[in-house]
Design an enzyme around this catalytic site. Structure first.
Site, PDB file in Angstrom:
ATOM      1  N   GLY A  37      -0.540  19.022  79.977  1.00  8.44           N
ATOM      2  CA  GLY A  37      -1.387  18.424  78.845  1.00  8.44           C
ATOM      3  C   GLY A  37      -1.888  17.804  77.728  1.00  8.44           C
ATOM      4  N   TYR A  38      -2.767  17.841  76.994  1.00  6.34           N
ATOM      5  CA  TYR A  38      -3.201  16.786  76.983  1.00  6.34           C
ATOM      6  C   TYR A  38      -4.153  16.168  77.194  1.00  6.34           C
ATOM      7  CZ  TYR A  38      -4.154  15.439  71.937  1.00  6.34           C
ATOM      8  OH  TYR A  38      -5.065  15.287  70.260  1.00  6.34           O
ATOM      9  N   GLY A  74      -6.384   9.380  82.553  1.00 12.56           N
ATOM     10  CA  GLY A  74      -5.477   9.030  83.495  1.00 12.56           C
ATOM     11  C   GLY A  74      -5.795  10.027  84.259  1.00 12.56           C
ATOM     12  N   HIS A  75      -5.593  12.146  83.718  1.00 14.55           N
ATOM     13  CA  HIS A  75      -5.044  12.965  84.213  1.00 14.55           C
ATOM     14  C   HIS A  75      -6.484  14.019  84.929  1.00 14.55           C
ATOM     15  CE1 HIS A  75      -2.842  13.733  80.792  1.00 14.55           C
ATOM     16  NE2 HIS A  75      -1.825  14.043  81.628  1.00 14.55           N
ATOM     17  N   ASP A 123       4.371   6.781  86.121  1.00 19.27           N
ATOM     18  CA  ASP A 123       5.519   6.951  85.698  1.00 19.27           C
ATOM     19  C   ASP A 123       6.060   6.730  87.534  1.00 19.27           C
ATOM     20  OD1 ASP A 123       5.218   8.658  83.412  1.00 19.27           O
ATOM     21  OD2 ASP A 123       3.762   9.711  83.856  1.00 19.27           O
ATOM     22  N   GLN A 162       9.274   8.793  88.078  1.00 21.59           N
ATOM     23  CA  GLN A 162       8.846  10.069  88.041  1.00 21.59           C
ATOM     24  C   GLN A 162       8.059   9.817  89.855  1.00 21.59           C
ATOM     25  OE1 GLN A 162       6.966  13.454  85.532  1.00 21.59           O
ATOM     26  NE2 GLN A 162       5.370  12.474  86.417  1.00 21.59           N
ATOM     27  N   SER A 168      -0.310  10.363  76.500  1.00 23.31           N
ATOM     28  CA  SER A 168      -1.010  11.767  75.460  1.00 23.31           C
ATOM     29  C   SER A 168       0.346  11.498  74.709  1.00 23.31           C
ATOM     30  CB  SER A 168      -0.235  12.735  76.155  1.00 23.31           C
ATOM     31  OG  SER A 168      -0.624  13.291  77.095  1.00 23.31           O
ATOM     32  N   ARG A 169       1.184  10.412  74.920  1.00 15.95           N
ATOM     33  CA  ARG A 169       2.145   9.806  73.651  1.00 15.95           C
ATOM     34  C   ARG A 169       1.300   8.425  73.008  1.00 15.95           C
ATOM     35  NH1 ARG A 169       6.559  10.943  77.384  1.00 15.95           N
ATOM     36  NH2 ARG A 169       7.851  12.807  76.108  1.00 15.95           N
TER      37      ARG A 169
HETATM   38  O1  PAF Z   1       4.337  13.675  84.338  1.00 16.47           O
HETATM   39  C1  PAF Z   1       4.638  15.056  83.862  1.00 16.47           C
HETATM   40  O2  PAF Z   1       3.180  14.986  83.249  1.00 16.47           O
HETATM   41  C2  PAF Z   1       5.885  15.557  83.995  1.00 16.47           C
HETATM   42  O3  PAF Z   1       6.539  14.764  84.330  1.00 16.47           O
HETATM   43  C3  PAF Z   1       5.551  17.252  85.184  1.00 16.47           C
HETATM   44  C4  PAF Z   1       4.777  16.006  86.511  1.00 16.47           C
HETATM   45  C5  PAF Z   1       4.386  18.081  84.757  1.00 16.47           C
HETATM   46  C6  PAF Z   1       6.341  17.271  84.704  1.00 16.47           C
HETATM   47  O4  PAF Z   1       6.720  18.191  84.168  1.00 16.47           O
END
Ligand code: PAF
Length: 280
Positions: free
Chosen positions: A31-32, A36-37, A150, A153, A186-187
């Site tokens: 969220g937020y 980018g999202h 990320d 990730q 978001s940070r």
């Molecule tokens: O990248 C993120 O925002 C989080 O790590 C994710 C992939 C949504 C998992 O909570």
């Protein structure tokens, strides 16, 4: 665009789409939402008939002294951002929906999570992989979208999807930056004006590293030193790590060859920011 809170509702909606023969993309988020999202959502909208966006601040990926409580949340704002980018469904569960009592099963990964953020955030990737695995099982998407911001990730999710045979295409998406170079996050909302200015040191330092590689430097230690030396010129910055690793396995390399990730984590005041570039 609909918002649902339960796993049952997501499944009903996705099953209805499947009956119509539609493809489904998933964009997992906490969220937020920022541009980018939205770039991930837009990519999914481009490649799939329907797009599900999960908005869930996942408690099990935060360590005891991390920012779970402070993490910014604003569902109304997120609804607008998803709508604007063309998403069809938001899944916004309560923690109890995702983690019933006696929840004791996790997706744990090794190798790609040993260094970088995994070294300083010991339970982080177990939490990320577990929630992403759950979202994959709930939504059963054709494709799922993750940002290169990320990078560890992304590499870790790719690995567990391969290792555990999830039949899902993982689509990597480029880092989206502010005009002055700061990677969107978001940070970034935690930064006061002086810190916001100081945060530019991340992208500027990476740029110096990238320029050195482009000019022919292949020694990882030299690149690390160039980046660290520049980061240290900013009084508000405290270096957490500067690493040069191979992108597939997230293991240190001495020489830059093949697909290489140059990744940094830096505290600006109390806010820990990450940034990177991938050299091919
Ligand atoms: O990248 C993120 O925002 C989080 O790590 C994710 C992939 C949504 C998992 O909570």
């Amino acid at each position: 665009m609909k918002v649902v809170k339960t796993i049952k509702e997501v499944r009903e909606q996705v099953n209805a789409w499947r009956k119509e023969g539609l493809t489904v993309g998933l964009v997992p988020t906490m969220g937020y939402l920022h541009e980018g999202h939205q770039s991930l959502i837009r990519k999914s909208v481009e490649q799939n008939d329907r797009t599900v966006v999960s908005v869930f601040v996942n408690p099990i990926q935060f360590g005891p002294n991390e920012d779970l409580e402070a993490y910014p949340r604003d569902l109304n704002r997120d609804m607008q951002a998803v709508e604007e980018a063309g998403g069809n469904l938001i899944f916004n569960p309560e923690p109890s929906e995702m983690y019933p009592s006696h929840f004791t099963s996790f997706i744990d990964t090794t190798e790609t999570t040993e260094l970088l953020c995994g070294a300083v955030r010991p339970i982080h990737f177990r939490g990320v992989c577990t929630v992403v695995g759950k979202l994959f099982n709930i939504v059963k998407p054709d494709r799922a979208y993750f940002g290169q911001k990320d990078a560890q990730q992304l590499a870790t999710i790719r690995r567990f999807v391969r290792d555990l045979d999830f039949d899902i295409e993982i689509v990597p998406c480029p880092i989206i930056r502010e005009e002055d170079g700061l990677a969107k996050s978001s940070r970034n909302t935690y930064l006061n004006p002086a810190e916001r200015q100081a945060a530019l040191i991340l992208s500027k330092s990476l740029k110096l590293g990238q320029q050195a590689i482009d000019a022919g430097e292949r020694n990882a230690e030299t690149i690390i030193n160039i980046i660290k030396t520049n980061l240290k010129t900013e009084p508000l910055a405290r270096v957490d790590y500067v690493e040069v690793v191979d992108f597939a396995n997230i293991q240190r390399v001495e020489k830059i060859e093949g697909e290489t990730l140059v990744a940094i984590a830096v505290y600006i005041g109390k806010t820990r920011l990450i940034d990177n570039f991938i050299w091919k």
